[in-house]
Design a protein around this motif. Structure first.
Motif, PDB file in Angstrom:
ATOM      1  N   ARG A   1      -1.813  59.170  67.984  1.00  0.00           N
ATOM      2  CA  ARG A   1      -1.426  58.862  68.897  1.00  0.00           C
ATOM      3  C   ARG A   1      -2.301  58.369  69.931  1.00  0.00           C
ATOM      4  O   ARG A   1      -2.455  59.425  70.578  1.00  0.00           O
ATOM      5  CB  ARG A   1       0.116  59.571  68.816  1.00  0.00           C
TER       6      ARG A   1
ATOM      7  N   SER B   1      -1.992  56.664  72.103  1.00  0.00           N
ATOM      8  CA  SER B   1      -1.731  56.561  73.750  1.00  0.00           C
ATOM      9  C   SER B   1      -0.899  57.027  74.467  1.00  0.00           C
ATOM     10  O   SER B   1      -0.858  57.365  75.802  1.00  0.00           O
ATOM     11  CB  SER B   1       0.116  55.519  72.977  1.00  0.00           C
TER      12      SER B   1
ATOM     13  N   ARG C   1      -2.597  58.049  78.296  1.00  0.00           N
ATOM     14  CA  ARG C   1      -1.993  57.873  79.450  1.00  0.00           C
ATOM     15  C   ARG C   1      -1.995  59.065  80.159  1.00  0.00           C
ATOM     16  O   ARG C   1      -1.846  58.754  81.268  1.00  0.00           O
ATOM     17  CB  ARG C   1       0.038  58.891  78.309  1.00  0.00           C
TER      18      ARG C   1
ATOM     19  N   ASP D   1       2.358  52.524  66.778  1.00  0.00           N
ATOM     20  CA  ASP D   1       1.404  53.061  67.951  1.00  0.00           C
ATOM     21  C   ASP D   1       0.994  52.679  69.378  1.00  0.00           C
ATOM     22  O   ASP D   1       0.455  52.396  70.443  1.00  0.00           O
ATOM     23  CB  ASP D   1       1.022  54.676  68.461  1.00  0.00           C
TER      24      ASP D   1
ATOM     25  N   ASP E   1       0.535  49.042  70.494  1.00  0.00           N
ATOM     26  CA  ASP E   1       1.006  48.039  70.789  1.00  0.00           C
ATOM     27  C   ASP E   1       1.228  49.162  72.500  1.00  0.00           C
ATOM     28  O   ASP E   1       0.784  48.794  73.497  1.00  0.00           O
ATOM     29  CB  ASP E   1       2.570  47.467  70.803  1.00  0.00           C
ATOM     30  N   ARG E   2       1.801  49.968  72.458  1.00  0.00           N
ATOM     31  CA  ARG E   2       1.874  50.899  73.402  1.00  0.00           C
ATOM     32  C   ARG E   2       0.669  50.965  74.074  1.00  0.00           C
ATOM     33  O   ARG E   2       0.562  51.672  75.581  1.00  0.00           O
ATOM     34  CB  ARG E   2       2.881  52.226  72.756  1.00  0.00           C
TER      35      ARG E   2
ATOM     36  N   THR F   1      -0.934  48.421  75.640  1.00  0.00           N
ATOM     37  CA  THR F   1      -0.358  47.625  77.227  1.00  0.00           C
ATOM     38  C   THR F   1      -0.880  49.220  78.315  1.00  0.00           C
ATOM     39  O   THR F   1      -1.643  48.548  79.029  1.00  0.00           O
ATOM     40  CB  THR F   1       1.315  48.924  77.442  1.00  0.00           C
TER      41      THR F   1
END
Length: 367
Positions: free
Chosen positions: A259, A261, A265, A296, A298-299, A302
């Protein structure tokens, strides 16, 4: 006037620099000096540097004396063709030479034609620095100014009539001694932080992590040459991410899914909470084999587009080739952000030999 030994040292350094330059691409690709890295220097193996010298032989036979046939070799050294020890020359010998990291960075910049970086934003921090700019009559012996001390002693001898030009003997006394003194001045100290983000999921092998390690070494060397201070942070992720130290970054075993993202993060939170862009020049280098869990994307994009790309000098994505990864992430990042953010740089790193051109791609823009 320089002493002969000083000229020899300078000449030796020039020869070493030339040898390092000749083999720089191999060093970058295969990371031969990474295990020899010290605080400010790297011990590099360079081919042995033989110093030419005259060798005197036995001239007792004289020139043109004795019997012999036309074409027959003269002199000694005609062996019997035996196979005794030492009959064959060995492989090329190597010598360990300590080379400053700053000099390695300069060589890399010259060879790859890397530009100097222009710091962005308000990333200038005032730092107090001692500047030796005056002389006083008291101080520690380690700061004694020998020239000023001698001149003061000479003035004293002349003024008291004790100076003899034919037999000058100047011995400083306590009152003659002079010492360097300093004042504290504020100097702008431009700081930079580099954040490495690496996928350690099951598809990333030890070979891919070794490629990342070599690339990171040279990226660090170059950025250190451009900034007064360089902070390094490391993030690893599979399906979850966390900040780790340098050792864990390179030695964590592969496992789990992917993942992306989660890595973005942690990177965004690190920038927002500890490395505000107003005070830091920020660089993010992400390394992956191009895999990501489809739901995953799109997240992840972003987070990258809203919380990372607008705040960094440069975001570099290096996709290392893996026998297990899909390799789709590179094209997705380029199609999503390539036309919108000029601080985004992407490249493929197929193998160790591709590290050298990848570094030029990453650092060639001078951001």
């Amino acid at each position: 006037m320089s002493l002969p030994i000083e000229r020899d040292v300078r000449r030796f350094r020039q020869i070493v620099r030339g040898k390092v330059r000749e083999n720089l691409k191999r060093y970058v690709s295969h990371g031969e000096m990474l295990g020899r890295k010290g605080k400010d220097v790297v011990s590099i193996p360079v081919p042995s540097l033989d110093v030419p010298r005259f060798r005197f032989g036995d001239n007792s036979g004289g020139v043109g004396q004795g019997e012999g046939e036309e074409g027959e070799s003269i002199g000694q050294g005609q062996g019997q063709g035996g196979q005794g020890a030492g009959g064959e020359a060995g492989a090329e010998h190597y010598t360990e030479v300590d080379v400053p990291l700053e000099e390695l960075a300069a060589l890399l910049a010259e060879e790859l034609e890397l530009p100097n970086i222009e710091p962005r934003g308000k990333a200038a921090i005032q730092a107090a620095k001692a500047k030796y700019n005056s002389v006083r009559s008291t101080g520690p012996e380690s700061l004694r100014h020998n020239k000023r001390t001698y001149l003061k002693a000479l003035q004293r001898e002349i003024s008291t009539g004790g100076y003899n030009p034919t037999r000058p003997n100047i011995i400083p006394v306590k009152g003659d001694k002079r010492y360097r003194s300093w004042t504290s001045v504020d100097e702008p100290m431009v700081n930079a932080a580099v954040i490495y983000v690496m996928d350690v999921s099951g598809s990333m092998t030890d070979e891919q992590k070794s490629v990342v390690r070599n690339a990171a070494f040279w990226i660090d060397a170059y950025l250190k040459s451009q900034y007064t201070g360089l902070e390094r942070r490391y993030i690893i992720h599979d399906a979850v991410a966390k900040e780790v130290d340098e050792h864990a970054f390179y030695h964590t075993r592969e496992s789990g899914g992917t993942r992306v993202s989660s890595g973005y993060r942690v990177c965004a939170e690190l920038i927002e909470q500890q490395l505000p862009p107003a005070e830091w020049n920020l660089y993010v280098f992400q390394f992956s084999d191009g895999d990501n869990w489809g739901e995953d994307n799109d997240r992840a994009f972003t987070l990258l587009g809203e919380r990372i790309l607008p705040h960094v000098n440069q975001f570099a994505y290096g996709q290392v080739e893996s026998p297990y990864g899909s390799g789709e992430l590179l094209g997705q990042i380029e199609s999503r952000f390539g036309d919108k953010h000029d601080n985004l740089v992407c490249c493929e790193i197929e193998d160790r030999d591709a590290i050298y051109p990848a570094i030029k791609t990453f650092l060639g823009a001078g951001r």
